[in-house]
Design a protein around this motif. Structure first.
Motif, PDB file in Angstrom:
ATOM      1  N   ASP A 252       0.727  -1.225  -0.017  1.00  0.00           N
ATOM      2  CA  ASP A 252      -0.053   0.070  -0.048  1.00  0.00           C
ATOM      3  C   ASP A 252       0.716   1.380   0.106  1.00  0.00           C
ATOM      4  N   ASP A 253       1.908   1.235   0.716  1.00  0.00           N
ATOM      5  CA  ASP A 253       2.934   2.249   0.830  1.00  0.00           C
ATOM      6  C   ASP A 253       3.303   2.905  -0.258  1.00  0.00           C
ATOM      7  N   LYS A 254       4.001   1.818  -0.818  1.00  0.00           N
ATOM      8  CA  LYS A 254       4.757   1.920  -2.152  1.00  0.00           C
ATOM      9  C   LYS A 254       3.810   2.474  -3.329  1.00  0.00           C
ATOM     10  N   LEU A 255       2.362   1.822  -3.351  1.00  0.00           N
ATOM     11  CA  LEU A 255       1.598   2.038  -4.284  1.00  0.00           C
ATOM     12  C   LEU A 255       1.176   3.452  -4.240  1.00  0.00           C
ATOM     13  N   GLU A 256       1.002   3.891  -2.861  1.00  0.00           N
ATOM     14  CA  GLU A 256       0.480   5.240  -2.747  1.00  0.00           C
ATOM     15  C   GLU A 256       1.584   6.345  -3.146  1.00  0.00           C
ATOM     16  N   THR A 257       2.669   5.950  -2.860  1.00  0.00           N
ATOM     17  CA  THR A 257       3.645   6.947  -3.039  1.00  0.00           C
ATOM     18  C   THR A 257       3.750   7.190  -4.740  1.00  0.00           C
ATOM     19  N   ALA A 258       3.861   5.823  -5.286  1.00  0.00           N
ATOM     20  CA  ALA A 258       3.998   5.773  -6.913  1.00  0.00           C
ATOM     21  C   ALA A 258       2.754   6.659  -7.346  1.00  0.00           C
ATOM     22  N   LEU A 259       1.439   6.455  -7.009  1.00  0.00           N
ATOM     23  CA  LEU A 259       0.406   7.013  -7.548  1.00  0.00           C
ATOM     24  C   LEU A 259       0.385   8.434  -7.282  1.00  0.00           C
ATOM     25  N   LYS A 260       0.888   8.949  -6.110  1.00  0.00           N
ATOM     26  CA  LYS A 260       0.984  10.389  -5.861  1.00  0.00           C
ATOM     27  C   LYS A 260       1.993  10.977  -6.795  1.00  0.00           C
ATOM     28  N   LYS A 261       3.025  10.386  -7.142  1.00  0.00           N
ATOM     29  CA  LYS A 261       4.056  10.797  -7.673  1.00  0.00           C
ATOM     30  C   LYS A 261       3.642  10.931  -9.554  1.00  0.00           C
ATOM     31  N   ALA A 262       2.857   9.953  -9.787  1.00  0.00           N
ATOM     32  CA  ALA A 262       2.208  10.012 -11.219  1.00  0.00           C
ATOM     33  C   ALA A 262       1.173  11.071 -11.408  1.00  0.00           C
ATOM     34  N   VAL A 263       0.319  11.350 -10.214  1.00  0.00           N
ATOM     35  CA  VAL A 263      -0.538  12.458 -10.407  1.00  0.00           C
ATOM     36  C   VAL A 263       0.075  13.907 -10.423  1.00  0.00           C
ATOM     37  N   ARG A 264       1.133  13.958  -9.664  1.00  0.00           N
ATOM     38  CA  ARG A 264       1.764  15.233  -9.436  1.00  0.00           C
ATOM     39  C   ARG A 264       2.388  15.425 -10.920  1.00  0.00           C
ATOM     40  N   GLN A 265       3.023  14.492 -11.529  1.00  0.00           N
ATOM     41  CA  GLN A 265       3.657  14.740 -12.969  1.00  0.00           C
ATOM     42  C   GLN A 265       2.732  15.103 -13.957  1.00  0.00           C
ATOM     43  N   THR A 266       1.716  14.308 -14.019  1.00  0.00           N
ATOM     44  CA  THR A 266       0.555  14.751 -14.932  1.00  0.00           C
ATOM     45  C   THR A 266      -0.060  15.964 -14.924  1.00  0.00           C
ATOM     46  N   ALA A 267      -0.304  16.452 -13.404  1.00  0.00           N
ATOM     47  CA  ALA A 267      -0.814  17.669 -13.311  1.00  0.00           C
ATOM     48  C   ALA A 267       0.124  18.786 -13.541  1.00  0.00           C
ATOM     49  N   GLN A 268       1.630  18.602 -13.209  1.00  0.00           N
ATOM     50  CA  GLN A 268       2.687  19.536 -13.644  1.00  0.00           C
ATOM     51  C   GLN A 268       2.538  19.766 -15.014  1.00  0.00           C
ATOM     52  N   SER A 269       2.526  18.596 -15.824  1.00  0.00           N
ATOM     53  CA  SER A 269       2.821  18.953 -17.072  1.00  0.00           C
ATOM     54  C   SER A 269       1.550  19.478 -17.826  1.00  0.00           C
TER      55      SER A 269
END
Lengths: 556, 556
Positions: free
Chosen positions: A522-539
């Motif tokens: 869960d922790d790993k998945l959450e961290t990865a999902l957050k990162k992906a969300v932020r990347q998409t939002a940033q771009s």
């Protein structure tokens, strides 16, 4: 007994203007008996404390030593001195001493928490004193911008301390006692160890003006007005409210008070006898039928507060009364730094209604309640204490005040919140540092300023929020696609597709690629999902939002 | 041709100080050929626009009529006049005309969007003019607080209009052209239809002071300083930067510029020839090794901006330089209303470092760039237009300015953003209202101020946020319990149990009781869950949070 010491510890008010809270102690180290001077609040703002209702000092240090706390003394009834009494009383439990008017206000605060009247003990002015452990404390009248303000004469085995409270040197303050240099001189004549002194106006180079100096200007203004006159000032400035009301009365106008605080203060003043000859006021219901040229309203909201009477009138209508072209609105007040936007908003709303707004920019309709630089010098000389400890100021005020005292030959030091000074000797000595801070009243609960709660709100306000939900089955496989919800973010970004679609698409791709280890954790998945969300939002939109991920795992 | 009309339409800057944007049109009704004067920004704040990067006018009206737009004229290079040129140029597409210094800055803005230099056409001062459809426009030099500020002489078949831009009446402005009453008088002598006039300082009763009046005060201050001297002012106030630098040079100090905007403005001034004799500056790398008593820094951040050089120095270190006891920091600036908190924060940080802070509270180290009340009267008389239309002001400024003009016999009216005036006749006539507003630059996207996006952020900041997820199976039965996540809320409420537990417990009970109809209907269920969450939160913590509900339905 030679090991006994006299300590001073500000928990609020030294390093800021607001939430005054000063501890004095006397006795053996770490066993000092304690008294508290003032227990005030300060006010929140969107920049640093959005959604917070009130800010008060963190009194944890004192609470942990409440068995050593003898009494609480309130110098005067301004919110930054008495405002936290109701909210924090139960954590301290010591008797509260104040003069009659202040006691009346303090009792009202305690009543809001269902606490008894008897907690507050009314004390007369000096020479009456209250014995509190090793301390003997008397209320020494001084002029300020509220009735019955007092300095405190704090006698200890180590000598006499004078805590000025908030003060100005006004020999004709309209309401309440005048500044009486003979009285203060007589109290000081046998020697004073320390003067704990108001620093608010240390940067104002000219001597302060008397409350009585603006009456004729106000009268002239009201006399000339042809429409309705509305004036606002700090509700607690009873002298000013009286001056305004008398100006209205002399101009043949009926006076009507609007706003809870305004009525509360006048009521307390009359009840406690500090005000005896206030012009007759008409109730709001009657005011509506009085021709506007015969009416003067005295209203709350000099700082542009959104719910106060002034803001409501600016919004269009309050208690059935609407201002219009040819009416006059007077700010008999100064704008406290930070409140400019709110005040200016109201001014522009009145301008749109055709109402003439007059403020104190020319210095004619307001005087400060605090001692200016030359007045501070006079006070230093009058009390002639061994040391001058500046309080009631931001760091820059304390520093300037200490320099001023030193330049006149007094020993002085800067003690900000949490700095414990040993005053036993001939010069103040720093003898400890205590962790201090702010407690927020947030709705009905108290939270710490550093708890991260308000920080999270600020982040949501700056960055917006994206919520991701993902459901996994017992084999760690996604059931359907990840789901995103946006709040406070643009719907469409640079690709011109809905941002939510971009996010869900990118997250689906990520899930498709993710290895089993990530999907199981869960922790790993959450961290990865957050990162992906932020990347998409940033771009897509050039922002990195706050992200909450909820992973639900179905079990067979 | 008798049906042609001359119109004036502010889309920004009239009803606020900031984001100036004024349309003029000439021609048959709804077919007027248009020009735009200025295209500026205003700055966001936590109160109203948290997280927003910049605020600019909503130019939808103009964009829909871009085929009728002949040209854009920029009066001067302040952000509130030129700041939106880069962000909005592509939506308008007309050539931009400006004088050399302003053009240099405008080109920089366009370059950030990859737009060509050629979009901006450099124009010399009056008597040169630009033909733009039925308009002939010339740049009439006037003093302000930035080089090459200009009023515009706008000639139309209906007569001459003079748009002052921002101005003051300074006959010795240090940098740039002095106020030349003969030049302005000559332009006005054959009659002017309308004077569109700066209103910023209409409430300042005394005549404005010249930029040259403060040089000696600044020199004396720097001369007396013993430690490092740091001065901040508006980077665009090139004359002031020069005055400061010269004061440092005379005191034998090396001058170092810090902050991108400061260097950018000096560079543009030198490149375009408006500044030719600026003292030699040393690069930051060299400054570090210069003894502090021989160094003077000129830095950005006079408004307390968090990322500017002044704030960084206040935080401890910037470019390897740290201030300390005995250094001097000068605010050669005024604090714009709303920025007080940021400026005061920096002042207190410097105070904690032992740095002496000097500001303009005594009126010695700054002069305004705008015409005061008597200067406005002088301008009205000099131009002697048929009508005076106040601009560049909040409503209260426009109203006061209109009253001032009327009191001197000029026809005047208040036209706020969106008010279209017909100036063809001998008096201004309101001939329409256009919907106006604000466009936010938010990250990399533009959103409307009324889109609800920023409103949602403010609500999260005030109320906190609770997320509820619920998974339902194909029979509309809950799979497990509802799940709550809090953000920006106290963890524990009045019952002393974790708030999240209280919420999940109450929601579970609700689900247990909910009828089949509710469970089948997402909207109904969401509404009910939100209500339940708010009720529990209200009773536990006295707040009604924002709530997001995600219902996931598993399908077989």
């Amino acid at each position: 007994m030679s090991s006994d010491r006299l300590i001073y510890l500000p928990l609020g008010g030294a390093g800021e203007i607001g939430m005054n809270c000063y501890v004095f102690g006397y006795g053996p180290e770490d066993k000092e008996r304690l008294i508290l001077v003032d227990l005030g609040v300060t006010f929140p703002d969107m920049d640093g404390s959005p959604g917070v209702d009130l800010i008060m000092p963190d009194i944890s240090w004192l609470e942990q030593r409440k068995d050593r706390l003898e009494a609480i003394f309130i110098t005067h009834a301004h919110e930054d001195h008495v405002g936290a009494v109701g909210h924090l009383y139960e954590r301290l439990g010591a008797p509260v001493h104040a003069r009659a008017f202040t006691a009346n206000i303090a009792r009202g605060k305690l009543a809001e928490y269902g606490l008894s009247d008897k907690v507050v003990r009314t004390t007369s002015a000096w020479p009456e004193t209250v014995q509190a452990g090793p301390f003997s404390v008397g209320f020494l009248p001084i002029s300020h911008s509220i009735p019955e303000s007092s300095g405190l004469v704090i006698d200890t085995p180590a000598g006499r301390v004078i805590h000025t409270g908030d003060f100005k040197l006004d020999k004709s303050p309209i309401v309440g006692e005048a500044y009486d240099p003979d009285l203060w001189g007589s109290v000081a004549k046998d020697g004073v160890k320390a003067l704990i002194c108001d620093s608010t106006n240390v940067f104002t180079p000219v001597a302060g003006r008397s409350e009585s100096s603006i009456g004729s200007e106000i009268e002239a203004l009201v006399e000339e007005a042809s429409g309705m006159v509305v004036a606002t000032t700090f509700a607690s400035n009873v002298a000013r409210v009286k001056t305004l009301a008398e100006a209205g009365e002399r101009a043949g106008r009926s006076i009507c008070l609007m706003g809870r605080a305004m009525r509360r203060m006048i009521e307390a003043s009359i009840t406690t006898g500090v005000l005896s000859d206030f012009p007759k006021v008409v109730p709001v219901e009657d005011a509506r039928s009085i021709p506007r040229e015969n009416l003067m309203l005295l209203v709350t909201g000099s700082q542009g507060e959104r719910r106060a009477a002034s803001a409501q009138l600016a919004n269009g209508k309050y208690n059935g009364i609407t201002l219009k072209e040819g009416d006059l609105f007077l700010f008999s007040s100064k704008t406290i730094p930070g409140n400019e936007r709110g005040v200016i908003r109201i001014m522009n709303q009145f301008s749109q209604m055709g109402v003439d707004v007059v403020d104190d920019s020319a210095g004619r309709y307001h005087v400060s309640g605090h001692a200016n630089r030359p007045d501070l010098v006079e006070m230093h000389k009058l009390v002639h204490a061994e040391m001058v400890i500046p309080m009631h100021g931001e760091h820059r005020h304390l520093r300037e005040h200490a320099k001023l005292a030193q330049s006149n030959g007094y020993t002085s030091t800067i003690a900000v919140n949490g700095t414990m000074l040993d005053l036993t000797g001939h010069a103040p000595k720093v003898c400890g540092f205590v962790e201090t801070g702010r407690t927020y009243l947030d709705g009905s609960v108290k939270i710490g300023a550093m708890d991260g709660i308000v920080r999270d709100r600020i982040r949501m306000a700056l960055n917006g929020h994206i919520l991701v939900t993902l459901i996994l089955d017992e084999d760690n496989e996604a059931l359907g696609d990840p789901w995103c919800e946006l709040r406070g973010l643009a719907e469409t970004g640079t690709s011109n597709a809905p941002l939510v679609d971009c996010l869900e698409e990118d997250l689906s791709q990520f899930i498709g690629r993710a290895d089993r280890k990530t999907m199981m954790d869960d922790d790993k998945l959450e961290t990865a999902l957050k990162k992906a969300v932020r990347q998409t939002a940033q771009s897509e939109i050039g922002k990195k939002p706050e992200v909450t991920v909820v992973i639900s795992r179905l079990v067979a």
